[in-house]
Every structure is written in C-alpha cells, then in structure tokens.
Design a protein around this motif. Structure first.
Motif, PDB file in Angstrom:
ATOM      1  N   UNK A 338      19.152   6.999  36.787  1.00 22.03           N
ATOM      2  CA  UNK A 338      19.724   6.801  38.135  1.00 22.03           C
ATOM      3  C   UNK A 338      19.385   7.968  39.070  1.00 22.03           C
ATOM      4  N   UNK A 339      19.242   7.663  40.358  1.00 19.51           N
ATOM      5  CA  UNK A 339      18.830   8.668  41.351  1.00 19.51           C
ATOM      6  C   UNK A 339      19.741   9.901  41.359  1.00 19.51           C
ATOM      7  N   UNK A 340      19.117  11.069  41.479  1.00 19.84           N
ATOM      8  CA  UNK A 340      19.878  12.314  41.626  1.00 19.84           C
ATOM      9  C   UNK A 340      19.006  13.397  42.245  1.00 19.84           C
ATOM     10  N   UNK A 341      19.631  14.235  43.037  1.00 18.08           N
ATOM     11  CA  UNK A 341      19.013  15.490  43.480  1.00 18.08           C
ATOM     12  C   UNK A 341      17.780  15.388  44.355  1.00 18.08           C
ATOM     13  N   UNK A 342      17.646  14.304  45.135  1.00 22.71           N
ATOM     14  CA  UNK A 342      16.439  14.132  45.933  1.00 22.71           C
ATOM     15  C   UNK A 342      16.223  15.306  46.891  1.00 22.71           C
ATOM     16  N   UNK A 343      17.279  15.732  47.586  1.00 21.11           N
ATOM     17  CA  UNK A 343      17.145  16.777  48.596  1.00 21.11           C
ATOM     18  C   UNK A 343      16.659  18.088  48.010  1.00 21.11           C
ATOM     19  N   UNK A 344      17.275  18.475  46.915  1.00 21.56           N
ATOM     20  CA  UNK A 344      16.934  19.719  46.254  1.00 21.56           C
ATOM     21  C   UNK A 344      15.475  19.734  45.790  1.00 21.56           C
ATOM     22  N   UNK A 345      15.062  18.652  45.131  1.00 21.95           N
ATOM     23  CA  UNK A 345      13.704  18.563  44.615  1.00 21.95           C
ATOM     24  C   UNK A 345      12.696  18.556  45.764  1.00 21.95           C
ATOM     25  N   UNK A 346      13.034  17.860  46.844  1.00 24.70           N
ATOM     26  CA  UNK A 346      12.117  17.785  47.982  1.00 24.70           C
ATOM     27  C   UNK A 346      11.878  19.169  48.585  1.00 24.70           C
ATOM     28  N   UNK A 347      12.951  19.958  48.682  1.00 27.20           N
ATOM     29  CA  UNK A 347      12.809  21.305  49.247  1.00 27.20           C
ATOM     30  C   UNK A 347      11.908  22.162  48.365  1.00 27.20           C
ATOM     31  N   UNK A 348      12.115  22.076  47.041  1.00 24.31           N
ATOM     32  CA  UNK A 348      11.277  22.812  46.097  1.00 24.31           C
ATOM     33  C   UNK A 348       9.814  22.391  46.192  1.00 24.31           C
ATOM     34  N   UNK A 349       9.621  21.086  46.269  1.00 20.42           N
ATOM     35  CA  UNK A 349       8.269  20.545  46.306  1.00 20.42           C
ATOM     36  C   UNK A 349       7.537  21.025  47.555  1.00 20.42           C
ATOM     37  N   UNK A 350       8.239  21.023  48.654  1.00 28.15           N
ATOM     38  CA  UNK A 350       7.637  21.430  49.916  1.00 28.15           C
ATOM     39  C   UNK A 350       7.269  22.914  49.893  1.00 28.15           C
ATOM     40  N   UNK A 351       8.176  23.700  49.347  1.00 30.15           N
ATOM     41  CA  UNK A 351       7.951  25.144  49.213  1.00 30.15           C
ATOM     42  C   UNK A 351       6.698  25.411  48.362  1.00 30.15           C
ATOM     43  N   UNK A 352       6.593  24.663  47.257  1.00 26.77           N
ATOM     44  CA  UNK A 352       5.446  24.827  46.358  1.00 26.77           C
ATOM     45  C   UNK A 352       4.145  24.454  47.051  1.00 26.77           C
ATOM     46  N   UNK A 353       4.172  23.334  47.753  1.00 32.08           N
ATOM     47  CA  UNK A 353       2.961  22.871  48.436  1.00 32.08           C
ATOM     48  C   UNK A 353       2.484  23.926  49.435  1.00 32.08           C
ATOM     49  N   UNK A 354       3.445  24.536  50.130  1.00 32.04           N
ATOM     50  CA  UNK A 354       3.091  25.542  51.128  1.00 32.04           C
ATOM     51  C   UNK A 354       2.530  26.807  50.462  1.00 32.04           C
ATOM     52  N   UNK A 355       3.181  27.263  49.387  1.00 30.46           N
ATOM     53  CA  UNK A 355       2.718  28.470  48.688  1.00 30.46           C
ATOM     54  C   UNK A 355       1.320  28.236  48.110  1.00 30.46           C
ATOM     55  N   UNK A 356       1.081  27.038  47.586  1.00 32.39           N
ATOM     56  CA  UNK A 356      -0.207  26.681  47.003  1.00 32.39           C
ATOM     57  C   UNK A 356      -1.304  26.732  48.077  1.00 32.39           C
ATOM     58  N   UNK A 357      -1.008  26.150  49.200  1.00 28.13           N
ATOM     59  CA  UNK A 357      -1.971  26.118  50.298  1.00 28.13           C
ATOM     60  C   UNK A 357      -2.261  27.533  50.822  1.00 28.13           C
ATOM     61  N   UNK A 358      -1.197  28.308  51.029  1.00 29.84           N
ATOM     62  CA  UNK A 358      -1.385  29.686  51.514  1.00 29.84           C
ATOM     63  C   UNK A 358      -2.250  30.491  50.572  1.00 29.84           C
ATOM     64  N   UNK A 359      -2.049  30.294  49.264  1.00 29.50           N
ATOM     65  CA  UNK A 359      -2.817  31.048  48.263  1.00 29.50           C
ATOM     66  C   UNK A 359      -4.302  30.713  48.368  1.00 29.50           C
ATOM     67  N   UNK A 360      -4.621  29.433  48.454  1.00 26.68           N
ATOM     68  CA  UNK A 360      -6.029  29.043  48.507  1.00 26.68           C
ATOM     69  C   UNK A 360      -6.679  29.471  49.814  1.00 26.68           C
ATOM     70  N   UNK A 362      -6.235  32.077  51.302  1.00 27.36           N
ATOM     71  CA  UNK A 362      -6.518  33.506  51.213  1.00 27.36           C
ATOM     72  C   UNK A 362      -7.680  33.725  50.231  1.00 27.36           C
ATOM     73  N   UNK A 363      -8.882  33.376  50.642  1.00 21.35           N
ATOM     74  CA  UNK A 363     -10.095  33.575  49.839  1.00 21.35           C
ATOM     75  C   UNK A 363      -9.949  32.977  48.430  1.00 21.35           C
ATOM     76  N   UNK A 364      -9.387  31.765  48.366  1.00 22.50           N
ATOM     77  CA  UNK A 364      -9.252  31.025  47.098  1.00 22.50           C
ATOM     78  C   UNK A 364      -8.486  31.831  46.040  1.00 22.50           C
ATOM     79  N   UNK A 365      -7.325  32.312  46.406  1.00 29.88           N
ATOM     80  CA  UNK A 365      -6.524  33.092  45.458  1.00 29.88           C
ATOM     81  C   UNK A 365      -5.886  32.156  44.420  1.00 29.88           C
ATOM     82  N   UNK A 366      -6.641  31.906  43.367  1.00 28.56           N
ATOM     83  CA  UNK A 366      -6.247  30.880  42.414  1.00 28.56           C
ATOM     84  C   UNK A 366      -5.055  31.342  41.553  1.00 28.56           C
ATOM     85  N   UNK A 367      -4.943  32.620  41.304  1.00 29.46           N
ATOM     86  CA  UNK A 367      -3.808  33.107  40.496  1.00 29.46           C
ATOM     87  C   UNK A 367      -2.496  32.824  41.212  1.00 29.46           C
ATOM     88  N   UNK A 368      -2.460  33.102  42.512  1.00 31.96           N
ATOM     89  CA  UNK A 368      -1.238  32.834  43.280  1.00 31.96           C
ATOM     90  C   UNK A 368      -0.989  31.332  43.376  1.00 31.96           C
TER      91      UNK A 368
END
Ligand SMILES: [Zn+2]
Length: 468
Positions: A338-360, A362-368
């Motif tokens: 059953x559905x749970x925690x959509x808001x929380x997961x969405x915020x995490x997912x968005x944060x991750x997507x942004x950090x991933x993009x920022x890392x790449x 920056x001269x393809x910073x794959x470790x970050x």
C-alpha cells in the motif's frame, strides 16, 4: 552550475559553450584494427561514452564520429605476417571491436568511417596543404608536412619552437616528442607494403595515420567542431599533427575543446605482454566477470586520474552492483505494498538527481556522481526498513534511477549475471525444506548451491540468491 571540462588546449577547466546552441560535434579517435582491443583502449572508449551520455543527459543533440583505422604501419605489418589481405585481416578485429563495445554497453557512434574508404578525401586534403605551402614531396617520394612553414605547430603539447631543427623528417606514424620533425602525409610505396597501395598525384603509396583523422573529422563534422577526445598517448604526435593539418588546410580553428583521459595501469604497473598483465576484454570475460562489472571498474575513476585495474577491483565492482541490484529488488517488493511516503521519497529523489547532475557538469566528476547514487540507496534502505516508502511512493525513486542509468548504464544485470532457473528452483526447494523443518535437506541444498557459486540470503521477503 554550468557544464565545464578540462580543456587540454587551454590547460584549464572551462565552461562548455557549443558552436551551435544545443548541438555538439564530437570526434573520438577509434581503434586500429590489428588486434583485439585491450582494457586500456576500453578505458578511453568508456570515458568517451560517459561524456557522450552526459551531453545527451543534458539534452544536447550529439553527433558522434569515431574512425576505424584499417590502414597504417601496424595493420600492414601484422596482416602480412598473418598471410592475409589487409581487408580480411582487419575485418576480423573490426567485428570483434563492435562486439566488445556492445558488451560494455558503449552507445554506438553516429558513424564509424573507415580510413580505407576515405583515401580520396585524404588526397584532396594533402592537395590543399600543398596550396597552403606546408606540404612538400621529399627525395624518398613521400609527402611531408613542413612544421617550419606552419608557425602554430606545437600548440597542444607546447613545443618550444626554438628547439626545432628544420628539415628533419619522420616517416613512422608514431614517434616521441623529442623527435619532433616533419611528418608523413603520404607514404611512397615500398615493398613492405605488399599489395596495399593507392594512386595519387605524388605516385603510388598510402596515407599517413594522422591525415586519416583530419580528413574524416572534416568530412563528417566540418572544419571547426566542438570536442575531440582520445587517450593522453594520442596527444603527441597524433593530435598535434591533426591540428596542424586541419588548421593549415582550412585556415580556421579546428577544435574548441580537447579532452584526454589518463592511462590505465594494472596492479600499479604499466600493462605489457612481457609482464603478463596484459588483458583484452575477452580475457577478463573468460575469467567469469561480466561486461557490466568491467564497465563499472573502467567508469569509476575520474578520467584524468590514472586508473589502477585489478581483479580485486572487479570483485569490489561485483559487490557494489549486487548492492544496487538488491536495492532495486526491494523497490520492486515495496511497490506491491500500500502507498506510503511519496513526499519524502520524492524530495530525496530530486535531491539525488540534482547532485548527480552537478557532479557530472563539473568535468565529469564520476566519484561524486556515484556518491549521490549511494546516498540515495542508503537513505531509501532506511525508509524501506521502516516500511515508510511503498506503493506509488516508490515511483519518484525509480524515475531518478532510470535517469541516472541513462548515463551510467549499470543498473540492469547482464544475461550472464542472472540467476539460472535450476539454481532458483534449488533455492525454492530449500525454502520448502526449511518450512517443513527438514534442516538436513535445507543445509544439503545450501551446500550444493554454494558449490555452484551461489549463496542464499534469507530476507523478510523470502530467500534471495546471489553470486558468491
Ligand atoms: Zn585520431
């Protein structure tokens, strides 16, 4: 953050500004098809794949050209030694190359022009170099590029022009920076070339290696394009000579951004046949590692750092990928609840997507970029432990994972990594035995699985089989 790369030509990291908005012309030096490619070669191709996929992730329309060198000193030498025609000899390794890049999930270039099919374009280019006053035919019949007549020679590797000794010539495709000299554009036929020869205004012969890339990049991307890549060992003489030929012929800048990836070493040592640490992709697959595991190792070190390859690193790759696979299985299971925690997961997912993009960016910073992914896995596992994310709540995480995997291409196991049906059946039989409290039978099945290289983990959602 703006997308930026370390540009070898400028010796610094620069913001990437394309010539035409939203589009990128990308040229990467391809394989010389005289042998199976080794993991050092694939390190460069994986770096280029990361670059290409990152540009596409950032919505650029990329036109990627990679040449196939099917005529040069090495292909002629080895085809003759094998007693085969140049064509028959190189075809075998060209086919192997395409198989290998598919194994490593390298996205195919838009075109793979072969040198032997572009000799006319090379002859045309050499003609232009005569018109520009930088080409001459020497007494040996070969045509050379005169570096004395081209005052911008050496801009990529910073050659001290005062040290140049005009008139020295080099006919080989490869030579050291210390032997900088006029280099061959067209090589006059000699007996060692066997039946490999084309007619030209300067007599029978064949093109030099460097002119191949100038002629083909120009044909497919125009005289001035955005990005040119290769390994550091291509910087001199190959890329320096490409710049000289292209700029002298066209009178305009050749390439805006030059990106070079560092060497690969094996267990800290230079890879060489004599040290017994020389590996083709095929050697490693035969040892039981998957293309995905090899891709992970080649991808995980920043492209400008030397990459230390080892079998230990492949074992670690297996463990990291299993962690990601297990995480995705947990998401599958949570999705059925059953559905749970959509808001929380969405915020995490968005944060991750942004950090991933920022890392790449920056001269393809794959470790970050990888760190952002593993942060998401850790945080979401915690929420999954508490049943705090489930049902539709899983969707934003999935979406972010798909987005990330369009660049990394590591989240789906290879066919060879999937659990075979008979192994799965044994694991299920063991589960039944356990339920029936037949522990002797359950242990016997566990041992049998272990012998075949599989371990069973008991999780709240039932047994999970994974490779040892
Ligand atoms: Zn090249």
């Amino acid at each position: 953050m703006a997308l930026s790369f370390y540009n070898t030509l400028a010796r610094k990291q620069q913001e990437f500004v394309p010539i035409e908005q939203g589009k990128v012309g990308l040229y990467t030096c391809g394989p010389t098809v005289y042998n199976y490619a080794h993991i050092g070669n694939f390190r460069a191709y994986i770096f280029e794949d990361l670059l290409r996929r990152t540009l596409e992730f950032l919505s650029f329309d990329v036109n990627h050209i990679m040449n196939i060198t099917d005529v040069d000193d090495k292909t002629i030498r080895d085809s003759r030694a094998a007693g085969l025609s140049l064509r028959a000899f190189t075809q075998k390794y060209q086919d192997a190359f395409f198989e290998d890049i598919d194994t490593l999930r390298i996205r195919r270039a838009d075109a793979y022009p072969a040198a032997t099919e572009h000799v006319n374009e090379m002859i045309e280019l050499i003609r232009k170099l005569f018109d520009a006053g930088v080409a001459y035919q020497a007494e040996d019949g070969s045509v050379y590029f005169s570096i004395a007549n081209y005052d911008r020679y050496g801009q990529l590797v910073r050659i001290d022009r005062d040290q140049l000794r005009p008139g020295n010539r080099v006919k080989h495709d490869e030579y050291a920076k210390e032997s900088v000299a006029d280099f061959a554009l067209w090589k006059a036929y000699d007996q060692d070339d066997g039946d490999v020869a084309w007619n030209s205004p300067w007599g029978k012969g064949r093109p030099g290696w460097h002119i191949e890339c100038s002629a083909m990049s120009m044909k497919y991307l125009g005289p001035h394009f955005d990005i040119h890549c290769g390994g550091v060992d291509n910087m001199f003489p190959h890329h320096e000579d490409e710049i000289a030929q292209s700029e002298a012929a066209n009178g305009c800048k050749f390439v805006n951004y030059w990106l070079h990836c560092a060497h690969l070493v094996v267990d800290g040592e230079k890879m060489s046949k004599s040290l017994g640490n020389f590996h083709t992709l095929r050697d490693i697959l035969e040892k039981g590692f998957s293309g995905r595991e090899i891709r992970w190792v080649l991808l995980g070190t920043h492209y400008r750092q030397p990459l230390n390859f080892s079998f230990r690193a492949l074992e670690d790759a297996r463990a990291s990928l299993q962690r990601l696979d297990a995480f995705q299985q947990r998401l599958d299971e949570a999705e059925t609840m059953p559905d749970a925690g959509a808001g929380n997961a969405a915020a995490h997912a968005e944060e991750t997507a942004l950090a991933f993009r920022n890392a790449l960016e920056d001269d393809l910073n794959v470790s970050a970029a990888l760190a952002a992914l593993f942060d998401l896995v850790r945080d979401m596992n915690r929420l999954l432990d508490q049943n705090a994310v489930a049902g539709k709540g899983v969707r934003p995480i999935r979406k972010t994972l798909d987005h990330i995997d369009s660049v990394l291409a590591v989240l789906t196991p290879d066919e060879s990594e999937n659990v075979p049906t008979d192994v799965q059946t044994m694991a299920e039989e063991r589960q039944v035995a356990r339920k029936n409290r037949d522990f002797a039978r359950a242990d016997a099945l566990r041992d049998q699985l272990a012998e075949q290289g599989w371990i069973v983990e008991d999780t709240p959602n039932g047994p999970r089989v994974k490779r040892k």
